[in-house]
Scaffold this motif. Sequence first.
Motif, mmCIF file in Angstrom:
data_model
loop_
_atom_site.group_PDB
_atom_site.id
_atom_site.type_symbol
_atom_site.label_atom_id
_atom_site.label_comp_id
_atom_site.label_asym_id
_atom_site.label_seq_id
_atom_site.Cartn_x
_atom_site.Cartn_y
_atom_site.Cartn_z
ATOM 1 N N ASP A 93 11.275 4.868 -5.498
ATOM 2 C CA ASP A 93 11.496 5.330 -4.119
ATOM 3 C C ASP A 93 10.261 6.074 -3.603
ATOM 4 O OD1 ASP A 93 11.865 7.338 -5.961
ATOM 5 O OD2 ASP A 93 13.417 8.366 -4.814
ATOM 6 N N LEU A 95 8.595 5.481 -0.858
ATOM 7 C CA LEU A 95 8.488 5.564 0.599
ATOM 8 C C LEU A 95 8.879 6.953 1.083
ATOM 9 C CD1 LEU A 95 10.034 2.112 1.464
ATOM 10 C CD2 LEU A 95 7.749 2.838 2.152
ATOM 11 N N SER A 98 12.948 8.456 1.818
ATOM 12 C CA SER A 98 13.774 7.328 1.421
ATOM 13 C C SER A 98 14.175 7.468 -0.033
ATOM 14 C CB SER A 98 13.015 6.018 1.625
ATOM 15 O OG SER A 98 13.770 4.928 1.129
ATOM 16 N N ALA A 100 15.565 4.648 -1.391
ATOM 17 C CA ALA A 100 15.592 3.233 -1.770
ATOM 18 C C ALA A 100 14.253 2.841 -2.378
ATOM 19 C CB ALA A 100 15.888 2.365 -0.556
ATOM 20 N N SER A 101 14.302 1.917 -3.320
ATOM 21 C CA SER A 101 13.058 1.399 -3.898
ATOM 22 C C SER A 101 12.366 0.500 -2.880
ATOM 23 C CB SER A 101 13.355 0.608 -5.168
ATOM 24 O OG SER A 101 14.020 -0.600 -4.854
ATOM 25 N N ILE A 102 11.102 0.202 -3.135
ATOM 26 C CA ILE A 102 10.354 -0.627 -2.200
ATOM 27 C C ILE A 102 10.986 -2.011 -2.085
ATOM 28 C CG2 ILE A 102 8.718 -1.261 -4.012
ATOM 29 C CD1 ILE A 102 8.081 -1.035 -0.192
ATOM 30 N N ASN A 103 11.482 -2.563 -3.172
ATOM 31 C CA ASN A 103 12.065 -3.901 -3.091
ATOM 32 C C ASN A 103 13.408 -3.906 -2.361
ATOM 33 O OD1 ASN A 103 10.252 -5.833 -4.090
ATOM 34 N ND2 ASN A 103 10.577 -5.120 -6.177
ATOM 35 N N GLN A 104 14.129 -2.790 -2.436
ATOM 36 C CA GLN A 104 15.361 -2.696 -1.643
ATOM 37 C C GLN A 104 15.047 -2.707 -0.151
ATOM 38 O OE1 GLN A 104 16.827 0.906 -3.527
ATOM 39 N NE2 GLN A 104 18.530 -0.208 -4.463
ATOM 40 N N ARG A 105 13.935 -2.121 0.204
ATOM 41 C CA ARG A 105 13.535 -2.087 1.613
ATOM 42 C C ARG A 105 12.918 -3.413 2.070
ATOM 43 N NH1 ARG A 105 12.692 2.965 3.886
ATOM 44 N NH2 ARG A 105 12.163 1.759 5.749
ATOM 45 N N LEU A 106 12.248 -4.108 1.169
ATOM 46 C CA LEU A 106 11.586 -5.363 1.524
ATOM 47 C C LEU A 106 12.548 -6.551 1.555
ATOM 48 C CD1 LEU A 106 8.238 -5.115 -0.476
ATOM 49 C CD2 LEU A 106 8.457 -5.176 2.017
ATOM 50 N N LEU A 141 5.747 -2.141 6.834
ATOM 51 C CA LEU A 141 6.365 -1.383 5.748
ATOM 52 C C LEU A 141 5.392 -1.219 4.579
ATOM 53 C CD1 LEU A 141 8.921 -0.040 4.597
ATOM 54 C CD2 LEU A 141 9.618 -2.294 3.749
ATOM 55 N N TRP A 145 4.108 2.215 2.704
ATOM 56 C CA TRP A 145 4.278 2.326 1.254
ATOM 57 C C TRP A 145 2.981 2.673 0.548
ATOM 58 C CZ3 TRP A 145 3.869 -2.318 -2.368
ATOM 59 C CH2 TRP A 145 4.233 -1.976 -3.673
#
Length: 432
Positions: A93, A95, A98, A100-106, A141, A145
């Motif tokens: 996480d 970001l 946030s 959420a992990s970067i992949n959750q956001r992407l 995004l 990041w």
Amino acid sequence: MRDTNKPLFSRPMLAVIMLFSSLAIWLLNLTAPSANLPQTSIQEWSTKSNIPVIWLNQKDWQGSDKLEIRFSFRAANTNTKLIQSTMAMLMSDALPLSTASINQRLSPLAASAMTYYDHENQVIGLTISNDPNYLIPALKLAKTWLTETKFKTRTYTNWLDRDPYQHEPLHELEQVLFVKPSTLPQEQFSLSEVKNYYQNMTQSVSAIYLTGDLSDRSKALVEAALNAITENFSPNTMENDIQITSVSTVIQRHHGELWQTRSAVALTPLSNVTQWLSLQIWGADLVNKLNNEEKINFVQLNLTLAPQHPWVGWNVQYHLNDTLDARTPSTGAPQLSLKSFVFAEQIPSSNDKDGFNALREQLLQQIEQNAQSPTWWAQIASQVSHQNTELTLEKFANNYREAVDNFNFQAYQEALKELFNAQTYQEIQVYQ
């Protein structure tokens, strides 16, 4: 009028024509590609911060929407546990504001992120769509990041609580190969050290690689985004002062029955595609031969093709309740010496042309399939070829078809002699 009952050519002349036809067919077969490999095109430019950007494309990719981006760094460090920690924090996480992990956001943007690291080369990758509807928000995004990165204390504490290093035998192999025993790196690090290392990465950018198709509009969007992301990044200018252990050693851990053997040896930096092909054959040969040994349970192989100090390591796990001697199984039959795989004249496939040809055929089939993929080329760009070395992406892409066509048993034998620095062989025997 010509007599139609007479042959058009006399027999001697017909024989000459047939001879030349046969020669023409032979020459055509000699020069025609033996593998169905696509041609590539490469464009290069630099960001406003003078970081090289290399874009590889293929005709067959036109109209497809997959784009791979790889940020390649040269923040050399023998303490790969520190690099591992930094990459793990980045993929969590990181970001701002946030959890959420970067992949959750992407994920909702049809995109994903990945990382790769070794002691010399670190990679941050993005897989995104080149459709502007997805490309624009995904790159926005990514800028947040990578430029407003927040390594959070809570996340780092949770990471350490999972004891992330205990299942990483490669770290130990790297240490015995590159670090003197008296200067072994520390086991844990502070969060500030992780932050500092990421900052070092941003000031050591080797290149940015793009693989996939781009329309004129998408290319302009990518160029602008890369300029924004790297505004405060710098190209790599630091010298690599990593040294290789030059004396072969065997280290024993614990007592009891032999459970694992971990091996490592330094390689010569790759200078051509033939050497890379040879390592693929050599690795397949090692895994196949050792997995067929009665005493061995399984084999894991890892090729680290770093720019200046590449190396290869393999981990052999034995069936327990066998003899303690790794070279003499319980049946009394001869067993392959692990060290034999670093001497060109002792490697099984270098003494078995039929075995080599079978492995070569398997490799060609794999390359024919993989060379159609932007992801495969992104991996070649960032983990096999390297900017400012003898084997750049441009050299690999321009020469790989010819190298595959000319790859034969003799070329393999010669490449093996060039690749292995046998005097650096390290072996860790783990008993339990």
